[in-house]
Design a protein around this motif. Structure first.
Motif, PDB file in Angstrom:
ATOM      1  N   LEU A  19      23.771  93.742  29.477  1.00 23.37           N
ATOM      2  CA  LEU A  19      24.489  94.160  28.843  1.00 23.37           C
ATOM      3  C   LEU A  19      23.491  94.746  27.576  1.00 23.37           C
ATOM      4  O   LEU A  19      22.838  95.940  27.116  1.00 23.37           O
ATOM      5  N   ARG A  20      23.751  93.712  26.861  1.00 22.30           N
ATOM      6  CA  ARG A  20      22.778  93.843  25.372  1.00 22.30           C
ATOM      7  C   ARG A  20      21.911  93.672  25.312  1.00 22.30           C
ATOM      8  O   ARG A  20      20.329  94.295  24.500  1.00 22.30           O
ATOM      9  N   TRP A  21      20.672  93.181  26.570  1.00 23.84           N
ATOM     10  CA  TRP A  21      19.786  93.139  26.505  1.00 23.84           C
ATOM     11  C   TRP A  21      18.874  94.422  26.931  1.00 23.84           C
ATOM     12  O   TRP A  21      18.091  95.062  26.579  1.00 23.84           O
ATOM     13  N   GLU A  62      29.858 102.491  34.232  1.00 26.12           N
ATOM     14  CA  GLU A  62      30.805 101.194  34.594  1.00 26.12           C
ATOM     15  C   GLU A  62      31.423 100.836  33.664  1.00 26.12           C
ATOM     16  O   GLU A  62      32.339 100.250  33.916  1.00 26.12           O
ATOM     17  N   ALA A  63      29.997 100.614  32.950  1.00 21.85           N
ATOM     18  CA  ALA A  63      30.397  99.341  31.682  1.00 21.85           C
ATOM     19  C   ALA A  63      31.730  99.280  30.437  1.00 21.85           C
ATOM     20  O   ALA A  63      32.395  99.067  30.164  1.00 21.85           O
ATOM     21  N   GLY A 389      20.729  97.728  37.635  1.00 20.30           N
ATOM     22  CA  GLY A 389      20.789  97.544  39.051  1.00 20.30           C
ATOM     23  C   GLY A 389      21.923  96.382  39.246  1.00 20.30           C
ATOM     24  O   GLY A 389      23.099  95.817  40.219  1.00 20.30           O
ATOM     25  N   ILE A 390      21.150  95.036  38.910  1.00 18.76           N
ATOM     26  CA  ILE A 390      22.126  93.469  39.108  1.00 18.76           C
ATOM     27  C   ILE A 390      23.402  93.860  37.544  1.00 18.76           C
ATOM     28  O   ILE A 390      24.721  93.560  38.405  1.00 18.76           O
ATOM     29  N   VAL A 391      23.490  93.660  36.423  1.00 20.93           N
ATOM     30  CA  VAL A 391      25.039  94.519  36.006  1.00 20.93           C
ATOM     31  C   VAL A 391      26.031  94.738  36.471  1.00 20.93           C
ATOM     32  O   VAL A 391      26.743  94.460  36.442  1.00 20.93           O
ATOM     33  N   ARG A 392      25.061  96.132  37.018  1.00 18.04           N
ATOM     34  CA  ARG A 392      26.330  96.868  38.257  1.00 18.04           C
ATOM     35  C   ARG A 392      27.292  96.378  38.997  1.00 18.04           C
ATOM     36  O   ARG A 392      28.446  96.307  39.324  1.00 18.04           O
TER      37      ARG A 392
END
Length: 424
Positions: A19-21, A62-63, A389-392
């Motif tokens: 998320l930071r990136w 989501e976050a 898509g990956i972080v979710r």
């Protein structure tokens, strides 16, 4: 050498770094908005659900829910301002589809209204769908005639955004364009192409999913019946039964010089096929669809992924074509089936952790193009191939592993939500 299995806390920290990136690559737009390019080096911004800002809004939501951090909601609202502008601009956004155009933008805007109470986003979503409707030629919106770029996706997006009438309008042309086959029906995904594609992204099963969901929601039994005929055609093409399920990409093979005959991810493989079968399971209550879902999972887990066994096999970490899309199905199974082992889900997140690029800007992922040298591609921001898509999926894995809420904040149009969490 096998990477050591990561803990759930380590997966959550990886998601934070991702998320930071991702948030660090955002760009300001006029009026205080935010938008993203497909890749940080791109000059142009991308508004699409597939690889741009509309697909990043869901992971911000989501976050926000996962961490209780309002800064993610604030970023999502600012992203909505740029999406509203792009959706209203016919010159800037010429595409009306779900994944590449205006319908996907409308769906993200509707989510901002529903989740954060942003009435201006809701109004912009309504206006976007009015523009979509006005550009319908009576049969289609453009060359593509499937889920990602055509009628099926527009119908699904309209249904989830609250316009059932537009949803039905979008999928009724499939009734008169279906081509009979020995086992059922299929459709051409674009004019002038002999190949018939079979899977969810550009093929028969994507159309099946739209017909089934829209038909069920609107009481149109003829649409559901046509969906079942399309599913029957694909099921008849299985080459891996009785325990597995694997259908070729297309018949005859589309672009055999660059496309593999079979794959295993969401887009053209059993990880995506299973999402359609889960939908038919819920609509028809026929146990055959649960059996087919299990067979898809058997094939996925015995395919060798996420190992990159040879050049071109499993070169993608992303949600569309890679590991994150398989993780989505793994977590669906963990949520729905008591006693489902976590082993393969842990294999997937461990692989994502091992392949992450991590530094002081955060974490991101580079996919591989085996036909060029060097093959490492620039990391992407969005849903399909990038961080969103990956972080979710990482965040959801954390919740499911901790016995928390397995549902997403944002319902992705082609993935059935699992049942509501009844936690202790």
């Amino acid at each position: 050498m096998t990477a050591p299995e990561v803990t759930v806390d380590e997966v959550e920290e990886l998601a934070v770094e991702g998320l930071r990136w991702l948030t660090g690559t955002a760009r300001e737009t006029p009026g205080g908005g935010l938008a993203w390019p497909t890749r940080p080096s791109d000059a142009e911004l991308n508004s699409s659900l597939y690889s741009g800002t509309a697909g990043i809004v869901p992971v911000l939501l989501e976050a926000w829910r996962h961490f209780g951090d309002d800064s993610y909601a604030d970023m999502a609202l600012r992203a909505g301002r740029s999406l509203a502008d792009s959706a209203a601009d016919l010159d800037e956004l010429a595409d009306d589809s779900l994944y590449f155009g205006r319908t996907g933008t409308a769906l993200a805007l509707r989510a901002l209204h529903d989740q954060l109470g942003d009435t201006s986003a809701g109004a912009a979503a309504d206006n976007a769908l009015r523009l979509v409707r006005s550009r319908f030629d009576g049969t289609r919106w453009g060359e593509l005639f499937e889920l990602m770029g055509g009628n099926a996706g527009i119908g699904l997006g309209a249904l989830l955004a609250g316009d059932a009438e537009l949803a039905v309008l979008a999928v009724e042309p499939y009734l008169r364009t279906a081509e009979r086959t020995p086992a059922g029906v299929h459709w051409a995904h674009r004019p002038g192409i002999d190949a018939r594609l079979h899977h969810i992204s550009h093929g028969t099963l994507g159309i099946v999913l739209a017909l089934a969901r829209i038909g069920d929601a609107t009481g149109r039994a003829d649409l559901v019946e046509l969906a079942l005929a399309g599913a029957a055609d694909v099921v008849a093409r299985d080459e891996a039964g009785p325990e597995g399920f694997l259908v070729p990409h297309s018949t005859p093979q589309f672009r055999p010089d660059v496309i593999a005959p079979v794959s295993y991810g969401w887009c053209h493989g059993p990880a995506g096929d299973a999402q359609v079968f889960r939908t038919l399971r819920d609509i028809t209550a026929d146990p055959v669809w649960s059996t087919l879902t299990d067979r898809c999972w058997h094939t996925v887990t015995h395919s060798g992924l996420p190992r990159r066994e040879h050049p071109g096999f499993w070169d993608n970490n992303g949600r569309c074509c890679g590991t994150a899309g398989v993780l989505a199905l793994a977590c669906d199974r963990l949520a729905e089936q008591t006693g489902e082992p976590h082993d393969f889900a842990h294999v997937l997140v461990t692989d994502l952790a091992a392949r992450a690029i991590r530094d002081n800007t955060g974490a991101r992922w580079s996919n591989v193009e085996h036909r060029v040298t060097p093959g490492d591609l620039e990391p992407c921001t969005g849903w399909a191939m990038g961080n969103a898509g990956i972080v979710r999926e990482l965040l959801r894995f954390v919740r499911v592993s901790r016995g928390g809420e397995p549902r997403y904040t944002f319902t992705w149009p082609d993935q059935v939500q699992v049942a509501s969490f009844q936690g202790a």
